[in-house]
Design a protein around this motif. Structure first.
Motif, short mmCIF file in Angstrom:
data_model
loop_
_atom_site.label_atom_id
_atom_site.label_comp_id
_atom_site.label_asym_id
_atom_site.label_seq_id
_atom_site.Cartn_x
_atom_site.Cartn_y
_atom_site.Cartn_z
N TYR A 1 0.83 -1.21 0.00
CA TYR A 1 0.00 0.00 0.00
C TYR A 1 0.86 1.26 0.00
O TYR A 1 0.63 2.19 -0.78
N PHE A 2 1.86 1.29 0.87
CA PHE A 2 2.70 2.48 0.98
C PHE A 2 3.81 2.50 -0.07
O PHE A 2 4.43 3.54 -0.28
N GLY A 3 4.07 1.35 -0.69
CA GLY A 3 5.08 1.31 -1.75
C GLY A 3 6.49 1.52 -1.27
O GLY A 3 7.32 2.08 -2.00
N ASP A 4 6.78 1.09 -0.03
CA ASP A 4 8.14 1.27 0.50
C ASP A 4 8.48 0.07 1.37
O ASP A 4 7.85 -0.16 2.42
N GLY A 5 9.48 -0.71 0.96
CA GLY A 5 9.86 -1.91 1.68
C GLY A 5 10.43 -1.66 3.06
O GLY A 5 10.48 -2.58 3.89
N ARG A 6 10.86 -0.42 3.35
CA ARG A 6 11.43 -0.12 4.66
C ARG A 6 10.40 -0.19 5.78
O ARG A 6 10.75 -0.31 6.96
#
Length: 493
Positions: A107-112
């Motif tokens: 959803y947020f598009g960030d693997g961190r």
């Protein structure tokens, strides 16, 4: 449990306000330091993960501490059951966080976000082991102990966070600092209170009969304060970080006045709930004092944000200025409804609060659909302001209807003078020409001028209203008592 050791309501309020301000002073210092060491993306990563954790946590939060405070004479079994339910809730929450982490990353598009969520899941589980006995600090108004517990827990988290930020220069500093604060909180809770909880579900049904509506209310309240951030999540880590920090800064002046008073008001209203006239007088005074202090604090922040942000946060955060100005007004609206929540809660109207809590997110979604063109960060903040304002009007209408003896005139009588004086203060600061002074001096000058204008206007409006009993008289009396005590103390030295 130990017998009550009550102090006066005014002294209790001062103790808790002092506690909250000490706590938030640490939080403010942490924010200012981190804003210099980290970048908006770092704040955004933690904010994204926090939204997921907070939503899952609140979906399962039974509000057992509220049930214990509301109960007239809770037993050992009540405390044991409350602690056990909290452990079960945390276990389910942590499991859901882990299972939903891949969806959150998508959803947020960030693997961190993923590794942060795993650590936060463990933090939720750890925090649930905290000694349930410390609820007594608030229930019996032993706010000195309450202060020490929260202050020491916050101080530990602050020291670890700053040390890690200096070392790592990464968002992990905030994650590790929060985890450390939870760990210290668990250890402190058992050191500061002699109660030792045991596993039990003996009173689960009785606690659930009250807590189920607290749960529904908490979910609505959480969604109301986070629904805009779910929308902002599509703007990437930098946008999310800017909006989240702006919201935190905007809430400080009002939340630091309201949150501590709430810890006093709830047990005080519970004590007076069977005495109708005393309850209404206490509520009117609380509403008046909160309006007198919180309204100018929020409006004042909106007016000095252009000077405060570059000075305190740095030039990298100037994009947050319009956000802080709008969100500060959001918190002003929240300030005038704050004590009404505890009024209904003390009366046991948890079903009513549950229904009310869902009004604001519903209004936000309606306005978001109607004004979809306002898709930037400032537009989202404006939509939230509109939803909060409309929700406040509906809230007061319902509070008046559900509280015998409470009139619309009594509500307005406590609000209109602070609101009008704060508007006059804003007009004076807006008309004030730029001062050829260093930025820090300019900021202090605007704060001093705004405070002076507000104080003068409040006294003029109070006198024009023929000096009625209320927040003004109450605050002046407390100032006189404090001043006389200081003079007596130093004259005898």
């Amino acid at each position: 449990m130990p017998p009550p050791q009550r102090t006066g309501l005014a002294l209790s309020a001062l103790l808790v306000v002092g506690m909250r301000w000490s706590d938030r002073l640490i939080g403010l210092l942490s924010t200012l330091i981190l804003a210099r060491l980290l970048v908006p993306e770092d704040f955004g990563i933690v904010a994204m993960a926090s939204i997921v954790v907070g939503l899952i946590d609140v979906l399962l939060d039974l509000g057992v501490h509220v049930a214990l405070i509301h109960a007239k004479a809770p037993t050992r079994e009540d405390y044991d059951t409350a602690w056990t339910l909290r452990l079960l809730q945390a276990g389910v929450s942590a499991t859901l966080i882990v299972l939903l982490t891949p969806l959150a990353v998508d959803y947020f598009g960030d693997g961190r976000v993923g590794p942060v969520l795993y650590v936060m899941a463990f933090s939720v589980l750890l925090g649930s082991a905290e000694n349930i006995g410390i609820v007594d600090f608030q229930k019996h108004m032993r706010f000195g102990q309450d202060f020490r517990f929260f202050f020491l827990r916050r101080l530990a988290g602050f020291l670890v966070t700053v040390a890690m930020a200096l070392w790592l220069r990464s968002y992990w500093a905030m994650v590790v600092g929060a985890l450390s604060g939870r760990m210290v909180g668990v250890l402190l809770s058992y050191r500061m209170h002699e109660f030792r909880p045991r596993l039990s579900l003996a009173r689960a049904r009785q606690l659930w009969s009250f807590s189920q509506w607290v749960l529904v209310r908490n979910i609505g309240a959480y969604v109301a304060t986070r629904v805009d951030k779910f929308v902002v999540g599509n703007h990437g880590p930098a946008g999310m970080g800017s909006y989240a920090l702006a919201d935190e800064i905007a809430a400080m002046p009002t939340s630091e006045l309201l949150a501590p008073l709430g810890r006093v008001l709830f047990p005080a209203f519970v004590e007076k709930r069977d005495r109708g006239d005393d309850l209404l007088r206490g509520f009117s005074l609380a509403l008046g004092v909160q309006s007198l202090l919180a309204i100018p604090a929020g409006v004042g922040l909106a007016m000095v944000a252009p000077q405060a942000v570059p000075l305190l946060l740095g030039e990298a955060w100037t994009m947050t200025i319009p956000l802080i100005q709008i969100l500060a007004l959001v918190n002003v609206v929240g300030a005038v409804t704050h004590s009404s929540i505890y009024l209904l809660l003390a009366q046991g109207r948890v079903k009513a609060l549950a229904a009310i809590a869902w009004m604001e997110p519903a209004l936000f979604l309606i306005l978001a659909l109607a004004f979809a063109r306002l898709g930037d960060l400032a537009g989202i903040a404006q939509i939230r302001l509109g939803a909060v304002s409309a929700g406040a009007v509906l809230f007061f209408v319902l509070v008046q209807r559900w509280t015998p003896g409470l009139t619309a005139g009594a509500l307005l009588a406590q609000i209109w003078r602070p609101a009008l004086a704060a508007a006059g203060m804003a007009a004076a600061l807006h008309a004030l020409p730029p001062l050829a002074l260093p930025l820090a001096v300019h900021l202090l000058a605007r704060i001093a001028i705004g405070a002076a204008v507000y104080a003068v206007l409040m006294l003029m409006l109070w006198r024009a209203a023929r000096l009625p009993d209320g927040a003004e008289r109450y605050c002046l009396q407390k100032i006189r008592i404090l001043w006389a005590g200081l003079i007596k103390r130093y004259s005898t030295q």
